[in-house]
Design an enzyme around this catalytic site. Structure first.
Site, PDB file in Angstrom:
ATOM      1  N   SER A  42      26.076   2.876 -16.505  1.00  0.00           N
ATOM      2  CA  SER A  42      24.849   3.057 -17.260  1.00  0.00           C
ATOM      3  C   SER A  42      24.483   4.530 -17.259  1.00  0.00           C
ATOM      4  O   SER A  42      24.708   5.234 -16.257  1.00  0.00           O
ATOM      5  CB  SER A  42      23.692   2.254 -16.632  1.00  0.00           C
ATOM      6  OG  SER A  42      22.451   2.615 -17.190  1.00  0.00           O
TER       7      SER A  42
ATOM      8  N   GLN B  98      11.489   1.935 -28.775  1.00  0.00           N
ATOM      9  CA  GLN B  98      11.754   0.933 -27.735  1.00  0.00           C
ATOM     10  C   GLN B  98      11.287   1.372 -26.352  1.00  0.00           C
ATOM     11  O   GLN B  98      11.530   0.673 -25.366  1.00  0.00           O
ATOM     12  CB  GLN B  98      13.235   0.564 -27.713  1.00  0.00           C
ATOM     13  CG  GLN B  98      14.181   1.651 -27.238  1.00  0.00           C
ATOM     14  CD  GLN B  98      15.629   1.293 -27.482  1.00  0.00           C
ATOM     15  OE1 GLN B  98      16.083   1.237 -28.623  1.00  0.00           O
ATOM     16  NE2 GLN B  98      16.375   1.041 -26.415  1.00  0.00           N
TER      17      GLN B  98
ATOM     18  N   GLY C  95      31.910   3.590 -20.189  1.00  0.00           N
ATOM     19  CA  GLY C  95      31.577   2.312 -20.818  1.00  0.00           C
ATOM     20  C   GLY C  95      31.412   2.453 -22.314  1.00  0.00           C
ATOM     21  O   GLY C  95      31.913   1.627 -23.093  1.00  0.00           O
ATOM     22  N   HIS C  96      30.713   3.501 -22.758  1.00  0.00           N
ATOM     23  CA  HIS C  96      30.571   3.744 -24.192  1.00  0.00           C
ATOM     24  C   HIS C  96      31.925   4.003 -24.842  1.00  0.00           C
ATOM     25  O   HIS C  96      32.214   3.491 -25.934  1.00  0.00           O
ATOM     26  CB  HIS C  96      29.675   4.971 -24.440  1.00  0.00           C
ATOM     27  CG  HIS C  96      28.266   4.811 -23.988  1.00  0.00           C
ATOM     28  ND1 HIS C  96      27.732   5.554 -22.963  1.00  0.00           N
ATOM     29  CD2 HIS C  96      27.270   3.998 -24.429  1.00  0.00           C
ATOM     30  CE1 HIS C  96      26.459   5.227 -22.799  1.00  0.00           C
ATOM     31  NE2 HIS C  96      26.158   4.278 -23.668  1.00  0.00           N
TER      32      HIS C  96
ATOM     33  N   LEU D  98      26.912   9.746 -23.070  1.00  0.00           N
ATOM     34  CA  LEU D  98      28.031   8.812 -23.073  1.00  0.00           C
ATOM     35  C   LEU D  98      28.823   8.848 -21.766  1.00  0.00           C
ATOM     36  O   LEU D  98      29.000   9.888 -21.140  1.00  0.00           O
ATOM     37  CB  LEU D  98      28.958   9.132 -24.247  1.00  0.00           C
ATOM     38  CG  LEU D  98      28.309   9.103 -25.641  1.00  0.00           C
ATOM     39  CD1 LEU D  98      29.359   9.380 -26.710  1.00  0.00           C
ATOM     40  CD2 LEU D  98      27.615   7.768 -25.902  1.00  0.00           C
TER      41      LEU D  98
END
Length: 292
Positions: free
Chosen positions: A197, A68, A43-44, A40
């Site tokens: 990110s 994914q 942004g999270h 994390l």
């Protein structure tokens, strides 16, 4: 919203999660879900803060979802820091960190798959990320459907950095009659405009300097397209500019309709649009997008 203090808990089974949510429901509390793959960052935590404005209790899932990732991708090296994640979530008022194992999420013998569109029917999973990572959105759709079912949340909060993913999740919820409201939150960026990110941790100092050019190029391209320049030409110029800035490869630069990611038939922007890109530098693949 607020409903008093809640002791922060780390939960690892679906049964325990549902038990806690049941307690909240009996108390008349609303519930939000913030799905993440952990590692994390600010942004999270911003997503959690936004969720707390809309619900009494927030669940943040921390799960690196294997379905994914393709075999050649970074599943094994994706950053994991669950202890630190738990500390951060407790500090910002999250009530529960749901951190299941792979076996808890995918029972032995599990065979169910979900496809949000295909080459014949179209849909938001087609093209762009869906073309370069064809396994991704099936895995995203499956794990998100499971999380929404497990949490039974009133709302689920996602970042707009993964715009195509957000469109896939919204279509999934609509098509499967999932009552959870899907909320998109604008991308959180650093002081230079680079989208935050977990994969930014892979970047060296030199690569980081190059990466911080990406949002500038997108903004300039978006301004050209909004001024009436033909979209294909703007996309080509942005593609070349990203390579010139120092990226090794560019998977795509695309200006699309914001709501369904279709192209503009006239070749110029008509209505709301997004510019989206994916590019690689070193071992890191970065994606970004913004409104045009």
């Amino acid at each position: 919203m607020s409903a008093g203090n809640e002791t922060f808990r780390v939960v690892r089974t679906v049964a325990d999660l549902r038990s806690i949510v049941g307690e909240w429901r009996r108390a008349g509390l609303s519930v939000a879900l913030v799905p993440t793959m952990g590692a994390l960052h600010a942004g999270h935590l911003h997503l959690v803060a936004e969720a707390l404005k809309r619900a009494d209790r927030v669940i943040t899932s921390v799960f690196v979802n294997p379905t994914q990732f393709a075999a050649h991708e970074d599943l094994g090296t994706y950053p994991r820091q669950q202890e630190r994640d738990a500390e951060l979530l407790a500090e910002v008022g999250c009530a529960v960190m749901f951190a299941p194992t792979v076996d808890e999420m995918y029972a032995p013998g599990a065979v169910t798959k979900i496809s949000v569109g295909d080459a014949e029917t179209g849909g938001p999973s087609q093209g762009l990320e869906g073309a370069f990572r064809p396994q991704m959105f099936g895995g995203v759709a499956l794990v998100v459907a499971k999380l929404l079912n497990q949490a039974q949340a009133d709302i689920a909060v996602f970042g707009e950095k993964d715009w195509q993913q957000l469109m896939v999740v919204r279509r999934l919820a609509l098509d499967l009659d999932i009552p959870t409201e899907i909320i998109g939150v604008p991308t959180v960026r650093d002081e230079t405009g680079l989208a935050l990110s977990s994969r930014n941790a892979y970047l060296s100092a030199e690569e980081l300097a190059v990466a911080r050019r990406l949002n500038v190029i997108l903004k300039e391209a978006g301004e050209k397209a909004r001024a009436g320049r033909p979209v294909p030409g703007v996309e080509r110029e942005a593609y070349d500019a990203i390579l010139k800035a120092g990226f090794d490869t560019v998977d795509y630069v695309a200006i699309r309709r914001a709501d369904d990611l279709d192209v503009f038939p006239s070749g110029v922007i008509e209505g709301e649009a997004r510019i989206l890109t994916a590019a690689r530098i070193g071992r890191t693949r970065l994606i970004d997008n913004m409104a045009v």
